[in-house]
Design a protein around this motif. Structure first.
Motif, short mmCIF file in Angstrom:
data_model
loop_
_atom_site.label_atom_id
_atom_site.label_comp_id
_atom_site.label_asym_id
_atom_site.label_seq_id
_atom_site.Cartn_x
_atom_site.Cartn_y
_atom_site.Cartn_z
N SER A 77 48.72 10.05 28.31
CA SER A 77 48.24 8.70 28.64
C SER A 77 49.04 7.69 27.83
CB SER A 77 46.76 8.55 28.30
OG SER A 77 45.98 9.38 29.11
N ILE A 78 49.68 6.76 28.52
CA ILE A 78 50.47 5.74 27.82
C ILE A 78 49.54 4.79 27.08
CG2 ILE A 78 52.02 3.76 28.14
CD1 ILE A 78 53.37 5.32 30.36
N VAL A 79 49.88 4.50 25.82
CA VAL A 79 49.09 3.57 25.01
C VAL A 79 49.92 2.31 24.79
CG1 VAL A 79 47.74 5.38 23.92
CG2 VAL A 79 49.83 4.61 22.82
N HIS A 80 49.24 1.18 24.71
CA HIS A 80 49.93 -0.09 24.58
C HIS A 80 49.62 -0.79 23.26
CE1 HIS A 80 51.29 0.09 28.73
NE2 HIS A 80 50.09 0.52 29.04
N GLN A 81 48.82 -0.20 22.43
CA GLN A 81 48.48 -0.80 21.15
C GLN A 81 48.55 0.27 20.08
OE1 GLN A 81 46.30 -0.31 23.66
NE2 GLN A 81 44.78 1.04 22.80
N ASN A 82 48.14 -0.06 18.89
CA ASN A 82 48.20 0.87 17.77
C ASN A 82 47.07 1.89 17.86
OD1 ASN A 82 49.16 1.99 15.40
ND2 ASN A 82 48.04 0.58 14.10
N ALA A 83 47.14 2.78 18.81
CA ALA A 83 46.10 3.77 19.06
C ALA A 83 46.09 4.87 18.00
CB ALA A 83 46.31 4.40 20.43
N HIS A 84 44.95 5.49 17.85
CA HIS A 84 44.80 6.64 16.96
C HIS A 84 45.39 7.87 17.64
CE1 HIS A 84 43.11 9.29 13.94
NE2 HIS A 84 42.68 10.04 14.92
N ILE A 85 46.12 8.66 16.86
CA ILE A 85 46.68 9.92 17.34
C ILE A 85 45.98 11.04 16.59
CG2 ILE A 85 48.74 11.33 17.62
CD1 ILE A 85 50.39 8.73 17.41
N PRO A 86 45.17 11.83 17.27
CA PRO A 86 44.44 12.90 16.58
C PRO A 86 45.33 14.09 16.25
CG PRO A 86 43.99 12.99 18.92
CD PRO A 86 44.86 11.79 18.69
N GLU A 87 44.81 14.95 15.39
CA GLU A 87 45.49 16.22 15.11
C GLU A 87 45.64 16.98 16.42
OE1 GLU A 87 44.68 18.84 11.48
OE2 GLU A 87 42.90 17.57 11.62
N ASN A 88 46.67 17.81 16.49
CA ASN A 88 46.92 18.70 17.62
C ASN A 88 47.15 17.98 18.95
OD1 ASN A 88 46.61 21.04 15.97
ND2 ASN A 88 44.41 20.66 16.02
N ALA A 89 47.56 16.73 18.88
CA ALA A 89 47.88 15.98 20.09
C ALA A 89 49.33 16.24 20.49
CB ALA A 89 47.66 14.49 19.87
N GLU A 90 49.66 15.80 21.70
CA GLU A 90 51.04 15.81 22.17
C GLU A 90 51.43 14.36 22.40
OE1 GLU A 90 52.82 18.67 25.16
OE2 GLU A 90 52.69 16.81 26.34
N VAL A 91 52.53 13.97 21.79
CA VAL A 91 53.01 12.60 21.90
C VAL A 91 54.38 12.62 22.57
CG1 VAL A 91 53.79 10.58 20.59
CG2 VAL A 91 51.75 11.82 19.87
N ALA A 92 54.57 11.75 23.54
CA ALA A 92 55.88 11.60 24.17
C ALA A 92 56.37 10.19 23.88
CB ALA A 92 55.79 11.83 25.66
N LEU A 93 57.60 10.08 23.39
CA LEU A 93 58.23 8.78 23.18
C LEU A 93 59.16 8.52 24.34
CD1 LEU A 93 57.67 9.90 20.11
CD2 LEU A 93 58.86 7.80 19.58
N LEU A 94 58.94 7.41 25.03
CA LEU A 94 59.69 7.06 26.22
C LEU A 94 60.49 5.79 25.97
CD1 LEU A 94 56.41 7.70 27.24
CD2 LEU A 94 57.83 8.31 29.14
N PRO A 95 61.78 5.81 26.23
CA PRO A 95 62.59 4.61 26.05
C PRO A 95 62.31 3.61 27.16
CG PRO A 95 63.91 6.30 27.06
CD PRO A 95 62.56 6.93 26.74
N PRO A 96 62.77 2.38 26.98
CA PRO A 96 62.59 1.41 28.07
C PRO A 96 63.36 1.87 29.30
CG PRO A 96 64.03 0.53 26.35
CD PRO A 96 63.51 1.85 25.86
N VAL A 97 62.82 1.54 30.44
CA VAL A 97 63.48 1.90 31.70
C VAL A 97 63.67 0.64 32.51
CG1 VAL A 97 62.58 4.24 31.80
CG2 VAL A 97 61.28 2.41 32.83
N THR A 98 64.65 0.66 33.37
CA THR A 98 64.86 -0.47 34.26
C THR A 98 64.57 -0.03 35.67
OG1 THR A 98 67.20 0.08 34.51
CG2 THR A 98 66.63 -1.49 32.78
N GLY A 99 64.15 -0.94 36.44
CA GLY A 99 63.82 -0.61 37.83
C GLY A 99 64.52 -1.59 38.75
N GLY A 100 64.45 -1.30 39.99
CA GLY A 100 65.09 -2.21 40.92
C GLY A 100 64.60 -2.02 42.31
#
Length: 82
Positions: free
Chosen positions: A59-82
Motif C-alpha cells: 500500500s503506497i503511503v503519502h505521509q510519515n507512516a509507521h512501518i511495523p516489524e516484519n513489514a515489506e517496504v518497496a521504494l519506488l522512484p518517480p515515474v513519468t506518464g504520457g
C-alpha cells in the motif's frame, strides 16, 4: 526485520535490488534517514529533493507512516506518464 525492495531506477542507482535489515518498528522518515546515513551514494539517491513513493505491505503511503516489524517496504522512484 524489514524487507526492502528497490524498484526500477533505484535498483540501478544503488548497489542492491532487495535486502532485509534489522528493524523494530519506526516511521517512514526514520527508515529513509537510516538508509541515507549509509554513505554519499545513498544520501544523494534518497535525497529529499528526489521525489519517490514508498509502499508498505503493498500500500503506497503519502505521509510519515509507521512501518511495523516484519513489514515489506518497496521504494519506488518517480515515474513519468504520457
Amino acid at each position: 526485520m524489514l524487507k526492502i525492495i528497490y524498484m526500477a531506477k533505484l535498483k540501478e542507482q544503488l548497489p542492491i535490488a532487495e535486502e532485509t535489515i534489522e528493524w523494530h518498528g519506526g516511521t517512514r522518515d526514520e527508515l529513509i534517514q537510516l538508509l541515507r546515513s549509509r554513505n554519499q551514494l545513498w544520501h544523494e539517491t534518497l535525497a529529499p529533493e528526489n521525489v519517490y513513493k514508498i509502499a508498505i505491505n503493498n500500500s503506497i503511503v503519502h505521509q510519515n507512516a509507521h512501518i511495523p516489524e516484519n513489514a515489506e517496504v518497496a521504494l519506488l522512484p518517480p515515474v513519468t506518464g504520457g
